[in-house]
Design a protein around this motif. Structure first.
Motif, PDB file in Angstrom:
ATOM      1  N   ASN A  85     -16.561  16.886   2.639  1.00 28.94           N
ATOM      2  CA  ASN A  85     -16.941  17.140   4.030  1.00 28.94           C
ATOM      3  C   ASN A  85     -17.465  15.866   4.666  1.00 28.94           C
ATOM      4  O   ASN A  85     -18.278  15.150   4.069  1.00 28.94           O
ATOM      5  N   PHE A  86     -17.016  15.604   5.889  1.00 28.35           N
ATOM      6  CA  PHE A  86     -17.480  14.459   6.660  1.00 28.35           C
ATOM      7  C   PHE A  86     -18.017  14.974   7.982  1.00 28.35           C
ATOM      8  O   PHE A  86     -17.325  15.698   8.693  1.00 28.35           O
ATOM      9  N   TYR A  87     -19.254  14.596   8.320  1.00 30.44           N
ATOM     10  CA  TYR A  87     -19.924  15.119   9.508  1.00 30.44           C
ATOM     11  C   TYR A  87     -19.956  14.136  10.669  1.00 30.44           C
ATOM     12  O   TYR A  87     -20.285  14.500  11.778  1.00 30.44           O
ATOM     13  N   ASN A  88     -19.637  12.876  10.435  1.00 33.79           N
ATOM     14  CA  ASN A  88     -19.634  11.868  11.490  1.00 33.79           C
ATOM     15  C   ASN A  88     -18.358  12.046  12.327  1.00 33.79           C
ATOM     16  O   ASN A  88     -17.256  12.064  11.782  1.00 33.79           O
ATOM     17  N   PRO A  89     -18.464  12.153  13.665  1.00 36.83           N
ATOM     18  CA  PRO A  89     -17.287  12.427  14.493  1.00 36.83           C
ATOM     19  C   PRO A  89     -16.195  11.351  14.430  1.00 36.83           C
ATOM     20  O   PRO A  89     -15.027  11.651  14.601  1.00 36.83           O
ATOM     21  N   THR A  90     -16.561  10.096  14.157  1.00 34.12           N
ATOM     22  CA  THR A  90     -15.556   9.028  14.117  1.00 34.12           C
ATOM     23  C   THR A  90     -14.737   9.033  12.829  1.00 34.12           C
ATOM     24  O   THR A  90     -13.681   8.417  12.764  1.00 34.12           O
ATOM     25  N   ALA A 146     -12.316   6.199   0.937  1.00 33.81           N
ATOM     26  CA  ALA A 146     -13.373   6.445  -0.045  1.00 33.81           C
ATOM     27  C   ALA A 146     -14.576   7.053   0.666  1.00 33.81           C
ATOM     28  O   ALA A 146     -14.683   7.003   1.892  1.00 33.81           O
ATOM     29  N   THR A 147     -15.459   7.599  -0.132  1.00 30.38           N
ATOM     30  CA  THR A 147     -16.742   8.041   0.387  1.00 30.38           C
ATOM     31  C   THR A 147     -17.808   7.601  -0.602  1.00 30.38           C
ATOM     32  O   THR A 147     -17.588   7.607  -1.811  1.00 30.38           O
ATOM     33  N   ILE A 148     -18.929   7.175  -0.069  1.00 30.66           N
ATOM     34  CA  ILE A 148     -20.072   6.796  -0.901  1.00 30.66           C
ATOM     35  C   ILE A 148     -21.154   7.817  -0.628  1.00 30.66           C
ATOM     36  O   ILE A 148     -21.626   7.951   0.500  1.00 30.66           O
ATOM     37  N   ARG A 149     -21.506   8.562  -1.674  1.00 31.32           N
ATOM     38  CA  ARG A 149     -22.494   9.632  -1.562  1.00 31.32           C
ATOM     39  C   ARG A 149     -23.759   9.230  -2.306  1.00 31.32           C
ATOM     40  O   ARG A 149     -23.708   8.635  -3.381  1.00 31.32           O
ATOM     41  N   LEU A 150     -24.894   9.591  -1.731  1.00 28.14           N
ATOM     42  CA  LEU A 150     -26.184   9.302  -2.347  1.00 28.14           C
ATOM     43  C   LEU A 150     -26.364  10.181  -3.577  1.00 28.14           C
ATOM     44  O   LEU A 150     -26.087  11.377  -3.533  1.00 28.14           O
ATOM     45  N   GLY A 151     -26.782   9.579  -4.683  1.00 28.74           N
ATOM     46  CA  GLY A 151     -27.008  10.321  -5.923  1.00 28.74           C
ATOM     47  C   GLY A 151     -25.778  10.331  -6.818  1.00 28.74           C
ATOM     48  O   GLY A 151     -24.722   9.820  -6.465  1.00 28.74           O
ATOM     49  N   ASP A 152     -25.942  10.921  -7.985  1.00 30.73           N
ATOM     50  CA  ASP A 152     -24.870  11.007  -8.974  1.00 30.73           C
ATOM     51  C   ASP A 152     -24.077  12.291  -8.738  1.00 30.73           C
ATOM     52  O   ASP A 152     -24.540  13.382  -9.047  1.00 30.73           O
ATOM     53  N   LYS A 153     -22.887  12.167  -8.192  1.00 31.63           N
ATOM     54  CA  LYS A 153     -22.023  13.319  -7.903  1.00 31.63           C
ATOM     55  C   LYS A 153     -20.919  13.460  -8.951  1.00 31.63           C
ATOM     56  O   LYS A 153     -20.007  14.267  -8.780  1.00 31.63           O
ATOM     57  N   ALA A 204     -27.106   0.765   3.360  1.00 30.28           N
ATOM     58  CA  ALA A 204     -28.379   1.453   3.102  1.00 30.28           C
ATOM     59  C   ALA A 204     -28.943   2.025   4.405  1.00 30.28           C
ATOM     60  O   ALA A 204     -29.403   3.172   4.433  1.00 30.28           O
ATOM     61  N   ARG A 205     -28.885   1.251   5.481  1.00 30.51           N
ATOM     62  CA  ARG A 205     -29.364   1.754   6.785  1.00 30.51           C
ATOM     63  C   ARG A 205     -28.509   2.930   7.260  1.00 30.51           C
ATOM     64  O   ARG A 205     -29.024   3.939   7.741  1.00 30.51           O
ATOM     65  N   GLN A 207     -29.698   6.947   7.787  1.00 29.56           N
ATOM     66  CA  GLN A 207     -29.537   7.773   8.992  1.00 29.56           C
ATOM     67  C   GLN A 207     -28.823   9.084   8.659  1.00 29.56           C
ATOM     68  O   GLN A 207     -29.203  10.144   9.146  1.00 29.56           O
ATOM     69  N   LEU A 208     -27.802   8.986   7.816  1.00 30.45           N
ATOM     70  CA  LEU A 208     -27.043  10.184   7.438  1.00 30.45           C
ATOM     71  C   LEU A 208     -27.884  11.191   6.665  1.00 30.45           C
ATOM     72  O   LEU A 208     -27.822  12.389   6.914  1.00 30.45           O
ATOM     73  N   TYR A 209     -28.662  10.684   5.702  1.00 28.25           N
ATOM     74  CA  TYR A 209     -29.451  11.550   4.831  1.00 28.25           C
ATOM     75  C   TYR A 209     -30.872  11.771   5.340  1.00 28.25           C
ATOM     76  O   TYR A 209     -31.653  12.479   4.718  1.00 28.25           O
ATOM     77  N   ASN A 210     -31.214  11.111   6.448  1.00 27.75           N
ATOM     78  CA  ASN A 210     -32.526  11.270   7.073  1.00 27.75           C
ATOM     79  C   ASN A 210     -33.671  10.952   6.108  1.00 27.75           C
ATOM     80  O   ASN A 210     -34.634  11.706   5.997  1.00 27.75           O
ATOM     81  N   ARG A 211     -33.522   9.840   5.398  1.00 25.61           N
ATOM     82  CA  ARG A 211     -34.565   9.357   4.498  1.00 25.61           C
ATOM     83  C   ARG A 211     -34.356   7.877   4.241  1.00 25.61           C
ATOM     84  O   ARG A 211     -33.296   7.334   4.547  1.00 25.61           O
ATOM     85  N   ASP A 212     -35.367   7.224   3.688  1.00 23.13           N
ATOM     86  CA  ASP A 212     -35.238   5.809   3.355  1.00 23.13           C
ATOM     87  C   ASP A 212     -34.268   5.646   2.195  1.00 23.13           C
ATOM     88  O   ASP A 212     -34.360   6.361   1.189  1.00 23.13           O
TER      89      ASP A 212
END
Length: 117
Positions: A7-12, A24-31, A90-91, A95-100
């Motif tokens: 799933n991709f939530y960014n409109p662009t 590709a997609t880069i996801r936070l954490g070990d998926k 990282a920035r 923004q995507l995950y709403n955390r540092d």
């Protein structure tokens, strides 16, 4: 049979996926427990908790878990053609995950290829 999606939530992102600029997609954490090489997934784009459009079906070519800071500029570019550096990613992920998010965070790089209809 279970069905899996990316799933991709960014409109662009929908346009980037359709044009082949995003592969590709880069996801936070070990998926890695969820996504495996050779797996068939449906790629979806749209609003979180809203209607999503099916973009295409894809096969997962690679799943790699590493520190965000260890991603190469090329790996980052496959996820987001507008970003080349780990600090920018990282920035963006923050923004995507709403955390540092820092370059020490663990991410999963998932490379995929569209399956022709």
């Amino acid at each position: 049979m279970p069905s899996y999606a990316l799933n991709f939530y960014n409109p662009t992102v929908g346009d980037q996926l359709r044009s082949g600029r995003k592969t590709a997609t880069i996801r936070l954490g070990d998926k890695s427990p969820k996504y495996k090489k050779g797996m068939i997934v449906t790629v979806l784009a749209g609003a979180r908790y809203g209607v999503r459009d099916r973009v295409f079906d894809a096969v997962i070519d690679k799943v790699e878990v590493k520190r965000l800071g260890d991603l190469s500029p090329r790996e980052i570019e496959h996820d987001n053609p507008e970003i080349r550096r780990a600090d920018e990613l990282a920035r963006f992920l923050g923004q995507l995950y709403n955390r540092d998010v820092t370059e020490d965070d663990i991410v999963t790089l998932i490379r995929f290829s569209q399956i022709a209809d």
